[in-house]
Write a protein that holds these residues in place. Structure first.
Motif, PDB file in Angstrom:
ATOM      1  N   THR A 139       3.417   0.443  14.271  1.00  0.00           N
ATOM      2  CA  THR A 139       3.344  -0.225  12.974  1.00  0.00           C
ATOM      3  C   THR A 139       3.117  -1.720  13.159  1.00  0.00           C
ATOM      4  OG1 THR A 139       5.716  -0.721  12.783  1.00  0.00           O
ATOM      5  CG2 THR A 139       4.991   1.463  12.065  1.00  0.00           C
ATOM      6  N   VAL A 199      -0.059   7.465   7.424  1.00  0.00           N
ATOM      7  CA  VAL A 199      -0.818   6.227   7.570  1.00  0.00           C
ATOM      8  C   VAL A 199      -0.517   5.276   6.415  1.00  0.00           C
ATOM      9  CG1 VAL A 199      -3.111   5.188   7.766  1.00  0.00           C
ATOM     10  CG2 VAL A 199      -2.663   7.440   8.780  1.00  0.00           C
ATOM     11  N   ASN A 200      -0.228   4.039   6.770  1.00  0.00           N
ATOM     12  CA  ASN A 200      -0.066   2.974   5.782  1.00  0.00           C
ATOM     13  C   ASN A 200      -1.144   1.930   6.060  1.00  0.00           C
ATOM     14  OD1 ASN A 200       1.768   0.043   5.441  1.00  0.00           O
ATOM     15  ND2 ASN A 200       1.360   1.324   3.690  1.00  0.00           N
ATOM     16  N   HIS A 201      -2.110   1.829   5.164  1.00  0.00           N
ATOM     17  CA  HIS A 201      -3.246   0.924   5.373  1.00  0.00           C
ATOM     18  C   HIS A 201      -2.983  -0.400   4.664  1.00  0.00           C
ATOM     19  CE1 HIS A 201      -7.349  -0.381   6.076  1.00  0.00           C
ATOM     20  NE2 HIS A 201      -7.411  -0.749   4.811  1.00  0.00           N
ATOM     21  N   ARG A 202      -3.073  -1.488   5.438  1.00  0.00           N
ATOM     22  CA  ARG A 202      -2.941  -2.832   4.869  1.00  0.00           C
ATOM     23  C   ARG A 202      -3.989  -3.732   5.493  1.00  0.00           C
ATOM     24  NH1 ARG A 202       3.528  -4.233   5.200  1.00  0.00           N
ATOM     25  NH2 ARG A 202       4.286  -2.094   5.134  1.00  0.00           N
ATOM     26  N   GLY A 216       0.809  -1.197   0.000  1.00  0.00           N
ATOM     27  CA  GLY A 216       0.000   0.000   0.000  1.00  0.00           C
ATOM     28  C   GLY A 216       0.849   1.255   0.000  1.00  0.00           C
ATOM     29  N   LYS A 236      -2.346  11.930   6.558  1.00  0.00           N
ATOM     30  CA  LYS A 236      -3.784  11.898   6.815  1.00  0.00           C
ATOM     31  C   LYS A 236      -4.182  12.943   7.850  1.00  0.00           C
ATOM     32  CE  LYS A 236      -5.176   8.405   4.218  1.00  0.00           C
ATOM     33  NZ  LYS A 236      -6.194   8.556   3.162  1.00  0.00           N
ATOM     34  N   GLN A 252      -6.663  -5.036   7.434  1.00  0.00           N
ATOM     35  CA  GLN A 252      -7.539  -4.516   8.471  1.00  0.00           C
ATOM     36  C   GLN A 252      -6.816  -3.616   9.475  1.00  0.00           C
ATOM     37  OE1 GLN A 252     -10.215  -7.599  10.155  1.00  0.00           O
ATOM     38  NE2 GLN A 252      -9.313  -9.008   8.671  1.00  0.00           N
ATOM     39  N   THR A 253      -5.581  -3.242   9.190  1.00  0.00           N
ATOM     40  CA  THR A 253      -4.809  -2.442  10.140  1.00  0.00           C
ATOM     41  C   THR A 253      -4.242  -1.190   9.479  1.00  0.00           C
ATOM     42  OG1 THR A 253      -2.785  -3.684   9.660  1.00  0.00           O
ATOM     43  CG2 THR A 253      -4.150  -4.454  11.497  1.00  0.00           C
ATOM     44  N   ASP A 254      -3.977  -0.199  10.314  1.00  0.00           N
ATOM     45  CA  ASP A 254      -3.326   1.034   9.884  1.00  0.00           C
ATOM     46  C   ASP A 254      -2.050   1.218  10.692  1.00  0.00           C
ATOM     47  OD1 ASP A 254      -5.168   1.836   7.967  1.00  0.00           O
ATOM     48  OD2 ASP A 254      -6.409   2.920   9.414  1.00  0.00           O
ATOM     49  N   SER A 255      -0.905   1.191  10.000  1.00  0.00           N
ATOM     50  CA  SER A 255       0.349   1.562  10.651  1.00  0.00           C
ATOM     51  C   SER A 255       0.444   3.080  10.618  1.00  0.00           C
ATOM     52  CB  SER A 255       1.539   0.940   9.920  1.00  0.00           C
ATOM     53  OG  SER A 255       1.551  -0.468  10.068  1.00  0.00           O
ATOM     54  N   LYS A 256       0.816   3.684  11.761  1.00  0.00           N
ATOM     55  CA  LYS A 256       0.829   5.145  11.850  1.00  0.00           C
ATOM     56  C   LYS A 256       2.162   5.657  12.384  1.00  0.00           C
ATOM     57  CE  LYS A 256      -4.169   5.674  12.627  1.00  0.00           C
ATOM     58  NZ  LYS A 256      -5.190   6.256  13.527  1.00  0.00           N
TER      59      LYS A 256
END
Length: 391
Positions: A203, A179-182, A156, A161, A184-188
């Motif tokens: 993350t 934000v890195n969305h993969r 992704g 954001k 069902q989770t968001d690494s921030k």
């Protein structure tokens, strides 16, 4: 108006408008550059940063504190950075990093003791992924729609954001949330443009199925000018329970014990709970439970092929002969009949058996105090009795 005057005015107009365009373009470039951020940007000398870090790949995810002092920068842009790590046991490790302009550790010229090497990896892990998106050669704007994606299947994009106020190290920072969305989770990752490091991050690891476990978490604890003194070594006695992930992040184990203060010569009841990375209890887990001296590595007691049965908890009773720090290693052999081979899924729990001699000393001191009180009481009684006999 004569033709040569018209030509002169036209040329003047062109020059004026050209100057305005250059001025506007220059201001725009400066504004754009001010809006861009990368690791190490505007890092000031004689400044320290202290972070609380957890990395699934370092000591089974046990938390540690790392302090870095950006002492000075040489002509090539590299930093000399004294550093110390405080483990969750209170053990202190010191060294000196040689950092590039991007604040990455230059291993060839750093003075790093062997016991610090896992923590160097943890430090690098928290920065390498972010640097793949933004760096000094190609900085990204904190107001961009996206920072793009790196060469990773299913990774992704990393996207700014919006903003969020974050209180850290006694200050409140206006941060941009990356934000890195993969799945069902968001690494921030939270970035404040005035700091060369991110303020904090949370993350998640890459997995092929299910909810991914946490990869790393860090928070800025303190920052300021000048070099901090190295803290004194302390002995931290952890409280029950402790939760760690296995090295690959596949499973989480929670170790609890009773009584909370582990004493020599008294039986301690240990309870171990097993869950997968999604927090789902694991039934019929076969495991080994090994207790070793943290100082010598000698095995104190070993329990192999233990089973949780239809539940997700196991129980072990241990008797310790003497006090001191010990390591409890729990290794998962199989889950629900399926072996974990060829991977070793284990975690090391560092606990402390309260030394026996301080208790003895305390008892002797208490006995001496009581004896003194009795003697004083007798003496007072004699004096009072003698006085009464004289009346």
């Amino acid at each position: 108006m004569k033709s040569h005057q018209i030509i002169a005015l036209s040329l003047l107009s062109v020059l004026v408008f050209s100057a305005l365009e250059v001025s506007i373009a220059t201001k725009s470039a400066y504004a754009q550059d001010d809006d861009r951020w990368y690791i190490g940007k505007n890092a000031p000398a004689d400044t320290y940063y202290i972070y609380k870090i957890q990395d699934a790949a370092v000591k089974d995810g046990a938390p540690f504190t790392m302090a870095l002092y950006l002492q000075e920068q040489d002509s090539s842009g590299d930093w000399t950075a004294p550093v110390y790590v405080v483990e969750n046991t209170g053990h202190v490790i010191t060294g000196t990093f040689k950092l590039g302009e991007n604040l990455a550790v230059l291993s060839g010229s750093s003075d790093i003791p062997e016991e610090m090497e896992p923590y160097v990896g943890g430090y690098q892990d928290t920065l390498t992924w972010l640097e793949a998106f933004t760096n000094k050669a190609e900085p990204e704007s904190l107001n961009a729609v996206t920072w793009g994606k790196i060469a990773c299947i299913g990774c992704g994009t990393l996207d700014p954001k919006g903003s969020e106020q974050v209180t850290a190290a006694g200050n409140t920072y206006d941060t941009t949330v990356l934000v890195n969305h993969r799945g069902q989770t968001d690494s921030k990752i939270w970035v404040a443009k005035e700091l060369p490091y991110p303020v904090k991050a949370k993350t998640y690891a890459d997995v092929t199925a299910g909810l991914p476990p946490i990869q790393y978490v860090f928070d800025l604890v303190e920052t300021g000018a000048g070099q901090l003194p190295t803290p004194e070594e302390t002995s931290v006695i952890p409280d029950s329970p402790l939760t760690l992930t296995t090295g690959r992040g596949t499973y989480a184990m929670t170790l609890s014990w009773s009584p909370n203060e582990i004493m020599p010569g008294a039986e301690t009841d240990f309870n171990i709970q097993f869950e997968n990375s999604r927090g789902v209890p694991m039934e019929r887990t076969n495991y080994d439970f090994v207790v070793k001296s943290a100082a010598t590595g000698d095995v104190i007691q070993e329990f192999t092929n233990q089973n949780t049965g239809e539940g997700n908890t196991g129980d072990v009773k241990v008797m310790f002969d003497q006090g001191g720090p010990v390591t409890v290693t729990v290794t998962i052999n199989s889950v629900a009949g399926a072996t974990t081979d060829p991977f070793i899924e284990s975690a090391d729990f560092n606990i402390v058996v309260v030394p026996e001699f301080p208790t003895i000393i305390a008892m002797l001191a208490l006995a001496a105090a009581l004896a003194s009180m009795v003697m004083i009481g007798r003496a007072r009684g004699s004096i009072l009795g003698g006085g009464r006999r004289g009346i």
